[in-house]
Design a protein around this motif. Structure first.
Motif, PDB file in Angstrom:
ATOM      1  N   VAL A  63     144.640 -78.127  64.825  1.00 41.93           N
ATOM      2  CA  VAL A  63     145.766 -77.473  64.161  1.00 41.93           C
ATOM      3  C   VAL A  63     147.025 -78.308  64.364  1.00 41.93           C
ATOM      4  O   VAL A  63     147.573 -78.384  65.465  1.00 41.93           O
ATOM      5  CB  VAL A  63     145.982 -76.045  64.717  1.00 41.93           C
ATOM      6  N   HIS A  64     147.478 -78.976  63.303  1.00 36.36           N
ATOM      7  CA  HIS A  64     148.706 -79.785  63.345  1.00 36.36           C
ATOM      8  C   HIS A  64     149.117 -80.105  61.907  1.00 36.36           C
ATOM      9  O   HIS A  64     148.389 -79.811  60.963  1.00 36.36           O
ATOM     10  CB  HIS A  64     148.489 -81.065  64.142  1.00 36.36           C
ATOM     11  N   GLU A  65     150.302 -80.700  61.763  1.00 31.49           N
ATOM     12  CA  GLU A  65     150.849 -80.994  60.435  1.00 31.49           C
ATOM     13  C   GLU A  65     150.888 -82.485  60.125  1.00 31.49           C
ATOM     14  O   GLU A  65     151.455 -82.881  59.107  1.00 31.49           O
ATOM     15  CB  GLU A  65     152.274 -80.441  60.325  1.00 31.49           C
ATOM     16  N   ALA A  66     150.321 -83.305  60.987  1.00 32.39           N
ATOM     17  CA  ALA A  66     150.485 -84.753  60.863  1.00 32.39           C
ATOM     18  C   ALA A  66     150.027 -85.275  59.507  1.00 32.39           C
ATOM     19  O   ALA A  66     150.706 -86.112  58.887  1.00 32.39           O
ATOM     20  CB  ALA A  66     149.722 -85.460  61.981  1.00 32.39           C
ATOM     21  N   PHE A  67     148.889 -84.795  59.023  1.00 35.13           N
ATOM     22  CA  PHE A  67     148.374 -85.303  57.755  1.00 35.13           C
ATOM     23  C   PHE A  67     149.284 -84.943  56.590  1.00 35.13           C
ATOM     24  O   PHE A  67     149.472 -85.741  55.659  1.00 35.13           O
ATOM     25  CB  PHE A  67     146.962 -84.770  57.502  1.00 35.13           C
ATOM     26  N   TYR A  68     149.859 -83.747  56.617  1.00 32.96           N
ATOM     27  CA  TYR A  68     150.761 -83.345  55.527  1.00 32.96           C
ATOM     28  C   TYR A  68     151.962 -84.278  55.469  1.00 32.96           C
ATOM     29  O   TYR A  68     152.319 -84.783  54.398  1.00 32.96           O
ATOM     30  CB  TYR A  68     151.227 -81.903  55.719  1.00 32.96           C
ATOM     31  N   TRP A  69     152.600 -84.523  56.607  1.00 34.90           N
ATOM     32  CA  TRP A  69     153.809 -85.339  56.596  1.00 34.90           C
ATOM     33  C   TRP A  69     153.498 -86.810  56.347  1.00 34.90           C
ATOM     34  O   TRP A  69     154.312 -87.526  55.738  1.00 34.90           O
ATOM     35  CB  TRP A  69     154.589 -85.129  57.893  1.00 34.90           C
ATOM     36  N   LEU A  70     152.331 -87.273  56.784  1.00 36.45           N
ATOM     37  CA  LEU A  70     151.915 -88.631  56.429  1.00 36.45           C
ATOM     38  C   LEU A  70     151.763 -88.761  54.918  1.00 36.45           C
ATOM     39  O   LEU A  70     152.213 -89.747  54.314  1.00 36.45           O
ATOM     40  CB  LEU A  70     150.588 -88.971  57.116  1.00 36.45           C
ATOM     41  N   ALA A  71     151.133 -87.768  54.299  1.00 33.01           N
ATOM     42  CA  ALA A  71     150.959 -87.788  52.847  1.00 33.01           C
ATOM     43  C   ALA A  71     152.301 -87.731  52.136  1.00 33.01           C
ATOM     44  O   ALA A  71     152.510 -88.422  51.129  1.00 33.01           O
ATOM     45  CB  ALA A  71     150.071 -86.623  52.410  1.00 33.01           C
ATOM     46  N   ILE A  72     153.219 -86.926  52.639  1.00 34.78           N
ATOM     47  CA  ILE A  72     154.555 -86.830  52.037  1.00 34.78           C
ATOM     48  C   ILE A  72     155.238 -88.192  52.043  1.00 34.78           C
ATOM     49  O   ILE A  72     155.818 -88.626  51.028  1.00 34.78           O
ATOM     50  CB  ILE A  72     155.411 -85.796  52.800  1.00 34.78           C
ATOM     51  N   VAL A  73     155.189 -88.894  53.161  1.00 37.46           N
ATOM     52  CA  VAL A  73     155.852 -90.201  53.270  1.00 37.46           C
ATOM     53  C   VAL A  73     155.185 -91.222  52.349  1.00 37.46           C
ATOM     54  O   VAL A  73     155.873 -92.009  51.671  1.00 37.46           O
ATOM     55  CB  VAL A  73     155.834 -90.687  54.730  1.00 37.46           C
TER      56      VAL A  73
END
Length: 249
Positions: A63-73
């Motif tokens: 459970v984390h948000e790392a992939f979402y923010w990587l995709a955003i960047v």
């Protein structure tokens, strides 16, 4: 993306998105100029990077948000280069590019993301209030990012405001949308995606201002805004109280 990898909508989300927009604007220019790939040659690498992020996200159960923010960047970086290609390399008039992208964005949201969101919500829980990020969402995010980048450059260059003044003007225009988002009042898809475009536009001018030679310079600005985004996401952890309903109309 799976729900446990997605951020909750609220003030934290919008501030992080603003920081990611500035970082992505600098990353786009760094990728094109400092790395030397130009506005087009680097796009396949960014597409591969996004594909890797999305594949790894499906395999990860943490459970984390790392992939979402990587995709955003990654998407924001690609949007910067696409915008510069259309309005810079091809020399297309920015007002026409903005109008065309606005129409494409509206069609993309209506035809792809909204339909898939409603179908998913109907199959799970119609009251679902978390962000949904499927392939239609990332396509819309790319289009919105490209539109916002062209808009930022339009304010800076076509209106001859310069990056500093354009940053102030666009930030002032963005502020009411952020207030609505912080107070959990982004109740419609048009309002949500308009806010995304405004975030991208302001992020473009702020990024260009910080990357100027008489400021931080592109390399240092890219590193600094990246560290700032990561630090912000680490220091302000997600709270369940932050979540609001995703726009559905």
């Amino acid at each position: 993306m799976q729900q446990y990898h997605l951020p909750l909508l609220g003030l934290r989300y919008w501030i992080a998105l603003c920081l990611a927009s500035v970082f992505g604007a600098n990353m786009g220019d760094f990728f094109a100029h400092n790395v030397g790939l130009g506005h087009v040659a680097g796009l396949p690498f960014l597409a591969i990077a996004l594909a890797i992020v999305l594949v790894l996200e499906r395999l990860d159960r943490a459970v984390h948000e790392a992939f979402y923010w990587l995709a955003i960047v990654v998407v924001r970086t690609a949007a910067t280069n696409l915008a510069d290609f259309f309005a810079g390399d091809l020399r297309l008039p920015r007002p026409w590019v903005m109008a065309s992208l606005a129409v494409v964005l509206a069609l993309s949201v209506a035809a792809a993301w909204q339909l898939s969101w409603r179908n998913a919500a109907a199959e799970t829980d119609a009251r679902s209030n978390l962000l949904r990020a499927d392939y239609g969402y990332w396509l819309a995010m790319l289009i919105a990012g490209t539109l916002g980048t062209v808009m930022g450059d339009f304010f800076s260059h076509d209106l001859h405001l310069g990056n500093a003044v354009a940053s102030l003007v666009l930030s002032a225009l963005l502020a009411p949308f952020l207030v609505l988002g912080a107070r959990q009042l982004l109740w419609s898809l048009p309002l949500y995606w308009t806010t995304i475009v405004m975030v991208r536009a302001a992020g473009t001018t702020v990024g260009d201002f910080l990357a100027a030679r008489n400021a931080l310079g592109l390399a240092l600005s890219t590193a600094a805004t990246g560290v700032l985004l990561i630090g912000f996401l680490i220091l302000w952890r997600t709270s369940r109280a932050d979540k609001i309903h995703v726009p559905t109309n």
